[in-house]
Write a protein that holds these residues in place. Structure first.
Motif, PDB file in Angstrom:
ATOM      1  N   UNK A 296      24.867  41.015  42.944  1.00  0.00           N
ATOM      2  CA  UNK A 296      24.673  39.776  43.686  1.00  0.00           C
ATOM      3  C   UNK A 296      25.749  38.751  43.338  1.00  0.00           C
ATOM      4  N   UNK A 297      26.080  38.628  42.056  1.00  0.00           N
ATOM      5  CA  UNK A 297      27.120  37.698  41.625  1.00  0.00           C
ATOM      6  C   UNK A 297      28.461  38.068  42.234  1.00  0.00           C
ATOM      7  N   UNK A 298      28.786  39.352  42.224  1.00  0.00           N
ATOM      8  CA  UNK A 298      30.063  39.798  42.782  1.00  0.00           C
ATOM      9  C   UNK A 298      30.141  39.497  44.281  1.00  0.00           C
ATOM     10  N   UNK A 299      29.057  39.727  44.985  1.00  0.00           N
ATOM     11  CA  UNK A 299      29.060  39.460  46.428  1.00  0.00           C
ATOM     12  C   UNK A 299      29.231  37.976  46.720  1.00  0.00           C
ATOM     13  N   UNK A 300      28.732  37.129  45.846  1.00  0.00           N
ATOM     14  CA  UNK A 300      28.860  35.688  46.055  1.00  0.00           C
ATOM     15  C   UNK A 300      30.240  35.152  45.686  1.00  0.00           C
ATOM     16  N   UNK A 301      30.869  35.736  44.680  1.00  0.00           N
ATOM     17  CA  UNK A 301      32.078  35.139  44.115  1.00  0.00           C
ATOM     18  C   UNK A 301      33.361  35.937  44.359  1.00  0.00           C
ATOM     19  N   UNK A 302      33.284  37.258  44.469  1.00  0.00           N
ATOM     20  CA  UNK A 302      34.475  38.080  44.760  1.00  0.00           C
ATOM     21  C   UNK A 302      34.086  39.120  45.816  1.00  0.00           C
ATOM     22  N   UNK A 303      33.662  38.687  46.985  1.00  0.00           N
ATOM     23  CA  UNK A 303      33.080  39.612  47.964  1.00  0.00           C
ATOM     24  C   UNK A 303      34.054  40.632  48.525  1.00  0.00           C
ATOM     25  N   UNK A 304      35.346  40.337  48.495  1.00  0.00           N
ATOM     26  CA  UNK A 304      36.323  41.219  49.126  1.00  0.00           C
ATOM     27  C   UNK A 304      36.922  42.250  48.178  1.00  0.00           C
ATOM     28  N   UNK A 305      36.756  42.068  46.890  1.00  0.00           N
ATOM     29  CA  UNK A 305      37.413  42.956  45.919  1.00  0.00           C
ATOM     30  C   UNK A 305      36.674  44.281  45.811  1.00  0.00           C
ATOM     31  N   UNK A 306      37.380  45.419  45.919  1.00  0.00           N
ATOM     32  CA  UNK A 306      36.740  46.701  45.629  1.00  0.00           C
ATOM     33  C   UNK A 306      36.258  46.693  44.181  1.00  0.00           C
ATOM     34  N   UNK A 307      35.064  47.212  43.925  1.00  0.00           N
ATOM     35  CA  UNK A 307      34.593  47.202  42.546  1.00  0.00           C
ATOM     36  C   UNK A 307      33.813  48.468  42.230  1.00  0.00           C
ATOM     37  N   UNK A 308      33.818  48.793  40.958  1.00  0.00           N
ATOM     38  CA  UNK A 308      33.125  49.959  40.431  1.00  0.00           C
ATOM     39  C   UNK A 308      32.247  49.468  39.298  1.00  0.00           C
ATOM     40  N   UNK A 309      30.935  49.690  39.402  1.00  0.00           N
ATOM     41  CA  UNK A 309      29.968  49.214  38.426  1.00  0.00           C
ATOM     42  C   UNK A 309      29.525  50.378  37.554  1.00  0.00           C
ATOM     43  N   UNK A 310      29.685  50.239  36.236  1.00  0.00           N
ATOM     44  CA  UNK A 310      29.362  51.294  35.288  1.00  0.00           C
ATOM     45  C   UNK A 310      28.532  50.747  34.138  1.00  0.00           C
ATOM     46  N   UNK A 311      27.649  51.585  33.603  1.00  0.00           N
ATOM     47  CA  UNK A 311      26.889  51.217  32.415  1.00  0.00           C
ATOM     48  C   UNK A 311      27.739  51.483  31.183  1.00  0.00           C
ATOM     49  N   UNK A 312      27.878  50.475  30.337  1.00  0.00           N
ATOM     50  CA  UNK A 312      28.670  50.626  29.119  1.00  0.00           C
ATOM     51  C   UNK A 312      28.385  49.493  28.162  1.00  0.00           C
ATOM     52  N   UNK A 313      28.606  49.753  26.881  1.00  0.00           N
ATOM     53  CA  UNK A 313      28.359  48.753  25.842  1.00  0.00           C
ATOM     54  C   UNK A 313      29.644  47.992  25.544  1.00  0.00           C
ATOM     55  N   UNK A 314      29.588  46.675  25.676  1.00  0.00           N
ATOM     56  CA  UNK A 314      30.717  45.816  25.350  1.00  0.00           C
ATOM     57  C   UNK A 314      30.869  45.788  23.825  1.00  0.00           C
ATOM     58  N   UNK A 315      32.064  45.513  23.340  1.00  0.00           N
ATOM     59  CA  UNK A 315      32.352  45.676  21.912  1.00  0.00           C
ATOM     60  C   UNK A 315      31.621  44.671  21.014  1.00  0.00           C
TER      61      UNK A 315
END
Length: 329
Positions: A296-315
Motif C-alpha cells: 500500500x505504501x509503495x502504491x501511494x508513494x512510488x506507484x510507477x516503479x517496478x518492485x520485487x517484495x521479498x521476506x528477509x531479515x534486515x541487519x
C-alpha cells in the motif's frame, strides 16, 4: 507487477537491462539473446547454467516471486572457476558464490573464503570494477554483542577483501534469509570501468560507524554512480539517520524515513527525487504480515516503479524493512 526493463548506461559499453519476469519463463529467458544473469526466489533452480542463480529468499504469500533478469546487447560467455559461477558480455560481468558455512566453520570464515575467492577471480578479469554487491546469509540477527552473525560476517568480509577495494567500497546489500541450510551467497555486477561512490548527507558513511556496531564496520557505499552516466546503483537503505535506527516498531514511519533517505540520495546526486517505470526496486520485509501495508505504501508513494517484495531479515533487529535498487537517468 510492472515489468518494465531498465537500461544501465555507460559511455563505452552496451547497456545491460534489469527487468522482472514471470516465474515460469526461466528456460525461455536462458535461451534468449544476451542473458547475463537470471535470479529465481523461492523455488530451487534446476539448471546447471552458471547464469542462473537461486536466491534463498521468498515472496510473501502463496504466489511465486517474479524472476529478475539481467540482459546485455552483446554475446555472453559463461562458466565456472572454483566456487565462482560467472558470465560476461558487453563490458559487464556477473559473478556469484554460494557457500555452505558448515564447510568453513561459521559465518566469519565463510565470508572470508567467499570474498577471497571472489576478489581473486575479479583480479583476473578486465571487468574487475565492482559496481554492486549482494550478500545473503542465514539468521543474520542471531547471537549477542560481537557474536552476532552479521558482525561476524562483516569481519570475515573485510578480511577476504584485503586491499582489493582500497580505492573505496561499492554499493551493497546484506540481508538474512530463512533457509534451513546455513548458506552464504555473494554476487556482484562488475564493469570494465570504475564507478563513482556516492554517500548520503543524512547518514554517516557505513565504514565510519562507531564501535557499538561491531569491531568491523560495514564495508559499502550508499550508492554507486556508473562511469560516464548519472545512473545510480543504490545500496540497501533503511530507517537510519546518522548511524542510529529510527522509529522502532513503526512500519509506516520506517518506510517514510527510508524513502526520505532514498530521495535525499537522489537529490545529492543531482537527480530528480522520484522513481519511475525504469527504476526497479527490491523491498525486503521482516514480517509477512507487513507485506500488505508495504504494498500500500509503495502504491501511494512510488506507484510507477517496478518492485520485487521479498521476506528477509534486515541487519538490525529493530528495522522492519529495507529497500535497494536502481535509479536510471
Amino acid at each position: 507487477m510492472n515489468q518494465a526493463s531498465s537500461p544501465i548506461r555507460t559511455t563505452a559499453h552496451v547497456r545491460p537491462r534489469v527487468s522482472y519476469r514471470p516465474a515460469d519463463t526461466a528456460r525461455a529467458l536462458l535461451q534468449a539473446s544476451g542473458t547475463l544473469a537470471l535470479f529465481d526466489f523461492g523455488a530451487a533452480a534446476t539448471s546447471d547454467d552458471p547464469r542462473w542463480l537461486h536466491v534463498p529468499l521468498h515472496a510473501p504469500g502463496a504466489q511465486p516471486a517474479p524472476l529478475e533478469l539481467w540482459q546485455v546487447d552483446a554475446a555472453v560467455e559463461y562458466g565456472r572457476e572454483g566456487d565462482v559461477q560467472w558470465s560476461c558480455g558487453g563490458g559487464w560481468l556477473f559473478a556469484a558464490l554460494t557457500i555452505d558455512e558448515r564447510d568453513h566453520g561459521g559465518p566469519q570464515p565463510a565470508a572470508e573464503h567467499a570474498y577471497t575467492q571472489l576478489c581473486a577471480f575479479l583480479e583476473t578479469r578486465p571487468q574487475r570494477h565492482v559496481q554492486r554487491l549482494w550478500n545473503y546469509l542465514a539468521q543474520i540477527n542471531e547471537g549477542e554483542g560481537d557474536a552476532e552473525r552479521y558482525k561476524q560476517f562483516c569481519a570475515g568480509r573485510l578480511q577476504g577483501m584485503r586491499d582489493f577495494f582500497q580505492q573505496g567500497f561499492p554499493a551493497a546489500t546484506a540481508i538474512g534469509h530463512r533457509s534451513d541450510r546455513p548458506l552464504l551467497q555473494v554476487y556482484c555486477l562488475a564493469a570494465a570501468e570504475p564507478g563513482e561512490r556516492v554517500e548520503n548527507p543524512r547518514q554517516m558513511s557505513a565504514w565510519r560507524y562507531p564501535r557499538q556496531y561491531g569491531p568491523t564496520p560495514p564495508s559499502f557505499a550508499r550508492a554507486m554512480r556508473l562511469q560516464g552516466d548519472t545512473s545510480l546503483a543504490i545500496s540497501g537503505t533503511a530507517s537510519i539517520t546518522g548511524h542510529a535506527s529510527q522509529h522502532h516498531g513503526d512500519l509506516e514511519a520506517q518506510l517514510t524515513e527510508t524513502l526520505t533517505n532514498l530521495r535525499t540520495l537522489l537529490r545529492h546526486s543531482a537527480l530528480p527525487e522520484c522513481f519511475g517505470q525504469n527504476d526497479p526496486l527490491k523491498i525486503y520485509v521482516r514480517h509477512a504480515e507487513d507485506a500488505e501495508a508495504v504494498e500500500d505504501f509503495l502504491q501511494r508513494h512510488v506507484p510507477d516503479a517496478p518492485h520485487l517484495l521479498l521476506l528477509g531479515d534486515v541487519c538490525r533487529r529493530e528495522l522492519l524493512v529495507e529497500i535497494d535498487g536502481w535509479r536510471f537517468a
